[in-house]
Every structure is written in structure tokens, then in C-alpha cells.
Design a protein around this motif. Sequence first.
Motif, PDB file in Angstrom:
ATOM      1  N   LEU A 175      28.257  -7.626  31.885  1.00 21.92           N
ATOM      2  CA  LEU A 175      27.177  -7.310  30.954  1.00 21.92           C
ATOM      3  C   LEU A 175      27.742  -7.364  29.541  1.00 21.92           C
ATOM      4  CD1 LEU A 175      25.514  -4.362  32.919  1.00 21.92           C
ATOM      5  CD2 LEU A 175      25.352  -6.840  33.296  1.00 21.92           C
ATOM      6  N   THR A 176      27.796  -8.578  28.997  1.00 23.92           N
ATOM      7  CA  THR A 176      28.621  -8.875  27.831  1.00 23.92           C
ATOM      8  C   THR A 176      27.946  -8.521  26.508  1.00 23.92           C
ATOM      9  OG1 THR A 176      29.453 -10.762  29.092  1.00 23.92           O
ATOM     10  CG2 THR A 176      29.990 -10.680  26.759  1.00 23.92           C
ATOM     11  N   SER A 177      28.704  -7.843  25.646  1.00 22.95           N
ATOM     12  CA  SER A 177      28.380  -7.699  24.235  1.00 22.95           C
ATOM     13  C   SER A 177      29.355  -8.559  23.437  1.00 22.95           C
ATOM     14  CB  SER A 177      28.493  -6.242  23.801  1.00 22.95           C
ATOM     15  OG  SER A 177      27.600  -5.409  24.513  1.00 22.95           O
ATOM     16  N   LEU A 178      28.931  -9.016  22.246  1.00 21.83           N
ATOM     17  CA  LEU A 178      29.789  -9.853  21.407  1.00 21.83           C
ATOM     18  C   LEU A 178      29.919  -9.247  20.013  1.00 21.83           C
ATOM     19  CD1 LEU A 178      27.878 -12.095  23.227  1.00 21.83           C
ATOM     20  CD2 LEU A 178      29.682 -13.532  22.317  1.00 21.83           C
ATOM     21  N   ASN A 179      31.145  -9.156  19.537  1.00 19.49           N
ATOM     22  CA  ASN A 179      31.432  -8.646  18.196  1.00 19.49           C
ATOM     23  C   ASN A 179      32.516  -9.502  17.569  1.00 19.49           C
ATOM     24  OD1 ASN A 179      30.974  -5.952  20.068  1.00 19.49           O
ATOM     25  ND2 ASN A 179      29.874  -5.850  18.134  1.00 19.49           N
ATOM     26  N   GLY A 180      32.190 -10.129  16.418  1.00 12.42           N
ATOM     27  CA  GLY A 180      33.184 -10.959  15.752  1.00 12.42           C
ATOM     28  C   GLY A 180      32.534 -11.877  14.753  1.00 12.42           C
ATOM     29  N   SER A 181      33.105 -13.057  14.590  1.00  8.59           N
ATOM     30  CA  SER A 181      32.571 -14.033  13.645  1.00  8.59           C
ATOM     31  C   SER A 181      32.609 -15.422  14.253  1.00  8.59           C
ATOM     32  CB  SER A 181      33.358 -14.008  12.331  1.00  8.59           C
ATOM     33  OG  SER A 181      34.719 -14.345  12.554  1.00  8.59           O
ATOM     34  N   GLN A 182      31.650 -16.242  13.820  1.00  8.85           N
ATOM     35  CA  GLN A 182      31.501 -17.607  14.334  1.00  8.85           C
ATOM     36  C   GLN A 182      31.260 -18.538  13.152  1.00  8.85           C
ATOM     37  OE1 GLN A 182      31.005 -18.868  17.943  1.00  8.85           O
ATOM     38  NE2 GLN A 182      31.683 -20.571  16.674  1.00  8.85           N
ATOM     39  N   THR A 183      31.963 -19.670  13.125  1.00  9.90           N
ATOM     40  CA  THR A 183      31.753 -20.682  12.098  1.00  9.90           C
ATOM     41  C   THR A 183      31.501 -22.019  12.767  1.00  9.90           C
ATOM     42  OG1 THR A 183      33.207 -19.544  10.528  1.00  9.90           O
ATOM     43  CG2 THR A 183      32.761 -21.865  10.106  1.00  9.90           C
ATOM     44  N   PHE A 194      45.502 -16.457  18.867  1.00  5.41           N
ATOM     45  CA  PHE A 194      45.861 -15.253  19.610  1.00  5.41           C
ATOM     46  C   PHE A 194      44.733 -14.911  20.562  1.00  5.41           C
ATOM     47  CE2 PHE A 194      46.079 -10.461  19.752  1.00  5.41           C
ATOM     48  CZ  PHE A 194      47.227 -10.407  20.532  1.00  5.41           C
ATOM     49  N   THR A 195      45.087 -14.359  21.725  1.00  9.78           N
ATOM     50  CA  THR A 195      44.083 -13.905  22.675  1.00  9.78           C
ATOM     51  C   THR A 195      44.642 -12.733  23.475  1.00  9.78           C
ATOM     52  OG1 THR A 195      42.629 -14.570  24.514  1.00  9.78           O
ATOM     53  CG2 THR A 195      44.812 -15.545  24.467  1.00  9.78           C
ATOM     54  N   TRP A 196      43.777 -11.831  23.889  1.00 14.90           N
ATOM     55  CA  TRP A 196      44.187 -10.743  24.782  1.00 14.90           C
ATOM     56  C   TRP A 196      43.032 -10.385  25.706  1.00 14.90           C
ATOM     57  CZ3 TRP A 196      41.244  -6.358  24.696  1.00 14.90           C
ATOM     58  CH2 TRP A 196      40.594  -6.001  23.502  1.00 14.90           C
ATOM     59  N   GLN A 197      43.394  -9.735  26.818  1.00 14.31           N
ATOM     60  CA  GLN A 197      42.396  -9.301  27.793  1.00 14.31           C
ATOM     61  C   GLN A 197      42.799  -7.957  28.361  1.00 14.31           C
ATOM     62  OE1 GLN A 197      39.926 -11.328  31.392  1.00 14.31           O
ATOM     63  NE2 GLN A 197      42.127 -11.527  31.597  1.00 14.31           N
ATOM     64  N   ALA A 198      41.814  -7.095  28.607  1.00 16.31           N
ATOM     65  CA  ALA A 198      42.035  -5.808  29.261  1.00 16.31           C
ATOM     66  C   ALA A 198      40.941  -5.608  30.304  1.00 16.31           C
ATOM     67  CB  ALA A 198      42.022  -4.672  28.246  1.00 16.31           C
ATOM     68  N   LEU A 199      41.325  -5.079  31.457  1.00 20.79           N
ATOM     69  CA  LEU A 199      40.384  -4.903  32.564  1.00 20.79           C
ATOM     70  C   LEU A 199      40.755  -3.657  33.355  1.00 20.79           C
ATOM     71  CD1 LEU A 199      38.100  -6.012  34.450  1.00 20.79           C
ATOM     72  CD2 LEU A 199      39.885  -7.275  35.662  1.00 20.79           C
ATOM     73  N   ALA A 200      39.760  -2.816  33.634  1.00 21.01           N
ATOM     74  CA  ALA A 200      39.944  -1.643  34.487  1.00 21.01           C
ATOM     75  C   ALA A 200      38.816  -1.626  35.513  1.00 21.01           C
ATOM     76  CB  ALA A 200      39.924  -0.358  33.667  1.00 21.01           C
ATOM     77  N   VAL A 254      39.520 -13.577  21.565  1.00 25.32           N
ATOM     78  CA  VAL A 254      40.217 -14.811  21.209  1.00 25.32           C
ATOM     79  C   VAL A 254      39.921 -15.147  19.752  1.00 25.32           C
ATOM     80  CG1 VAL A 254      38.343 -16.389  21.901  1.00 25.32           C
ATOM     81  CG2 VAL A 254      40.731 -17.178  21.956  1.00 25.32           C
ATOM     82  N   ASP A 255      40.903 -15.715  19.075  1.00 25.62           N
ATOM     83  CA  ASP A 255      40.752 -16.188  17.696  1.00 25.62           C
ATOM     84  C   ASP A 255      41.168 -17.652  17.679  1.00 25.62           C
ATOM     85  OD1 ASP A 255      40.600 -16.611  15.002  1.00 25.62           O
ATOM     86  OD2 ASP A 255      42.217 -15.232  14.442  1.00 25.62           O
ATOM     87  N   TYR A 256      40.153 -18.533  17.629  1.00 28.22           N
ATOM     88  CA  TYR A 256      40.382 -19.979  17.664  1.00 28.22           C
ATOM     89  C   TYR A 256      39.814 -20.614  16.404  1.00 28.22           C
ATOM     90  CZ  TYR A 256      39.982 -24.890  18.952  1.00 28.22           C
ATOM     91  OH  TYR A 256      40.071 -26.253  18.948  1.00 28.22           O
ATOM     92  N   VAL A 257      40.571 -21.535  15.796  1.00 35.94           N
ATOM     93  CA  VAL A 257      40.139 -22.238  14.585  1.00 35.94           C
ATOM     94  C   VAL A 257      40.548 -23.697  14.684  1.00 35.94           C
ATOM     95  CG1 VAL A 257      40.283 -22.383  12.076  1.00 35.94           C
ATOM     96  CG2 VAL A 257      40.438 -20.150  13.195  1.00 35.94           C
ATOM     97  N   GLN A 258      39.649 -24.579  14.261  1.00 35.53           N
ATOM     98  CA  GLN A 258      40.002 -25.987  14.099  1.00 35.53           C
ATOM     99  C   GLN A 258      39.240 -26.563  12.904  1.00 35.53           C
ATOM    100  OE1 GLN A 258      38.773 -28.194  17.633  1.00 35.53           O
ATOM    101  NE2 GLN A 258      36.831 -28.735  16.667  1.00 35.53           N
ATOM    102  N   GLY A 259      39.828 -27.548  12.249  1.00 31.67           N
ATOM    103  CA  GLY A 259      39.177 -28.236  11.146  1.00 31.67           C
ATOM    104  C   GLY A 259      39.120 -27.412   9.871  1.00 31.67           C
ATOM    105  N   SER A 260      38.492 -27.987   8.831  1.00 27.65           N
ATOM    106  CA  SER A 260      38.336 -27.325   7.546  1.00 27.65           C
ATOM    107  C   SER A 260      37.079 -27.850   6.876  1.00 27.65           C
ATOM    108  CB  SER A 260      39.558 -27.580   6.650  1.00 27.65           C
ATOM    109  OG  SER A 260      39.718 -28.974   6.404  1.00 27.65           O
ATOM    110  N   ASP A 267      36.115 -16.279  16.465  1.00 26.56           N
ATOM    111  CA  ASP A 267      36.951 -15.082  16.368  1.00 26.56           C
ATOM    112  C   ASP A 267      36.127 -13.945  16.962  1.00 26.56           C
ATOM    113  OD1 ASP A 267      38.634 -13.020  15.743  1.00 26.56           O
ATOM    114  OD2 ASP A 267      38.541 -13.266  13.571  1.00 26.56           O
ATOM    115  N   MET A 268      36.249 -13.719  18.276  1.00 28.40           N
ATOM    116  CA  MET A 268      35.237 -12.934  18.968  1.00 28.40           C
ATOM    117  C   MET A 268      35.853 -12.029  20.042  1.00 28.40           C
ATOM    118  SD  MET A 268      31.865 -12.826  18.640  1.00 28.40           S
ATOM    119  CE  MET A 268      31.529 -14.471  17.991  1.00 28.40           C
ATOM    120  N   LEU A 269      35.284 -10.825  20.123  1.00 31.35           N
ATOM    121  CA  LEU A 269      35.562  -9.897  21.227  1.00 31.35           C
ATOM    122  C   LEU A 269      34.328  -9.854  22.117  1.00 31.35           C
ATOM    123  CD1 LEU A 269      37.201  -7.666  22.659  1.00 31.35           C
ATOM    124  CD2 LEU A 269      36.123  -6.027  21.086  1.00 31.35           C
TER     125      LEU A 269
END
Length: 277
Positions: A39-47, A223-229, A254-260, A268-270
Amino acid sequence: AMLLGGPVVAADLTPPRAQPMPPNFVPGWTFRVTPYAWLTSLNGSQTVRGRGVDVNASFIDIVESTVGEGGSLVALMLSMEARNGRLALFGDVIGEKITIERSGLRTRGPTPGVGAAVGAAVDMQFQMAIIEAGAAYEIGSVGPVAIDVLAGARYWYQKLDLGLDIATTVNLGDLSIGRGRAIARSGSVDWIDGFAGIRARVSLAPNHHLAFRGDLGAGGSKFTWQALATYGYDFKTTNGVTYSAVIGYKALYVDYVQGSGLSRYEFDMLQHGPVLG
């Protein structure tokens, strides 16, 4: 007894008792398959194409953007593991198609190189697949707790459309126009990250289990990380198959970037929320 004047010694022909097996040990391969909902929530930024938005959308926001609004909410998720003694091979597949309306989006300033103000975000529609594979090895146990080290790779695929208010958007030359809005389309974006981590498996009591996992990684992303309980309860075993219910909480960043400039794509999203399996 006496036979021809000599004693007869009776041998003990009782089979030796089987020695108890170590805790949690099952000989040979065992397999676990877990369909689950996240049941996913999203918090971050998108370009997308240099146009950026901040995203703060709960699972309820995403459902409200979908039901009766013509949006999309599709999620297919499956976790698998094969274990033989201390060694385990695991995989996880996530497929999502999500719509987020303007209430969960806040327009950011343009990326350097875009050179124009960005109109208010109307909606965001994205398709995403995450495929994870790896191996774990039990390095030891203390009482009911077994500790695994793990490593693997995570493949990401995304395709995203960001809708902007056409009346307040300038520099439209590279954007599509449709349904009264300007649309920044990402096209297909994919990458692979490696990761390593640790997991604790806890047998609380017969049929009651806890698991805690954390991992860190990078590669295609910065960078990326994951936590699960999770907590699992085994409620039935039939013909060698055990049926269980699982609840828990999962967070994946995860924080992924390509291009300019006008070609810049950033995720860049949790993603986080309860899991039910």
C-alpha cells in the motif's frame, strides 16, 4: 540362556534414535512464494524533461486519484525464496501503474538550462517495474535468531508522463499537447543497482515468525536503500505445503538522475507503506 554349556549373549537390535535436527533446519531445498500487496505512499521529487515537481502522495491520495477519476492503480507483486541449509536464493518482482493528481504534486522551479517558468502540475502518470534477485547466507544464530548476509542486484524500469497546466506553461516546443494540458513524456528509462545488506529471522514460537531486512546500494543510481519488517503466521500445513499470512512495512528509496537541461530526468523518491501477503 544356556546352549551346549556356554552362555548366549543377546544383542540389542533396537534401531538407534534419530538425533534432533538443529533449529529451523530442513534437509534439502525448501521454497517460499509470497504474492503480496504494498500500500504505497510516495514522497520525494520527480523531474521529466527538465520540469520538476515535489511529490507527497499517500496511498489514500493515490486511490482517490483513481476511483472515479479515470486514473490508474495497478500493482502486481511477488516475492520468492529457495533455501538449502544456510544458503538462500531470492527474488522480488514489483509492477505498478499509478496516477497522482495535482493535490499530491507541487511544482518546482525549472531545472537550469530549461530557461522558462514551469506551469502548475495537473497530474502524473507512471509505469514502473522493479525486479530484484540475490543470494543470502546464514552466518550464525543466537537462540531463536538467525542472521543472514545478502547481496544482489535491482533492475528498475520507468515510463512517466507529467501533465502541466497549458495556460501557465511556456517553452512548449518539446512537450506534447493533449486534453488541454502540456505533457512532458520521459520515454522508457531503466537502470541496474547492486546492493548488499543483512537480515534477521526470528522464530518467536511455533508458527510465529519475524523478519527484519536492510540493504544499501548504488550503480545506475546515485544511492538506494531498502528496509523491511514482517510478521508471519503459519496457519495450516497440508501435504508438505505450509500456508501463512504475512503483514509488515516496507520502505524503498532511490536517487536516480540522467541528462541535463531539457533532457534531464530525475527520480529522487521514497516509496513506503504496509505490506500484506
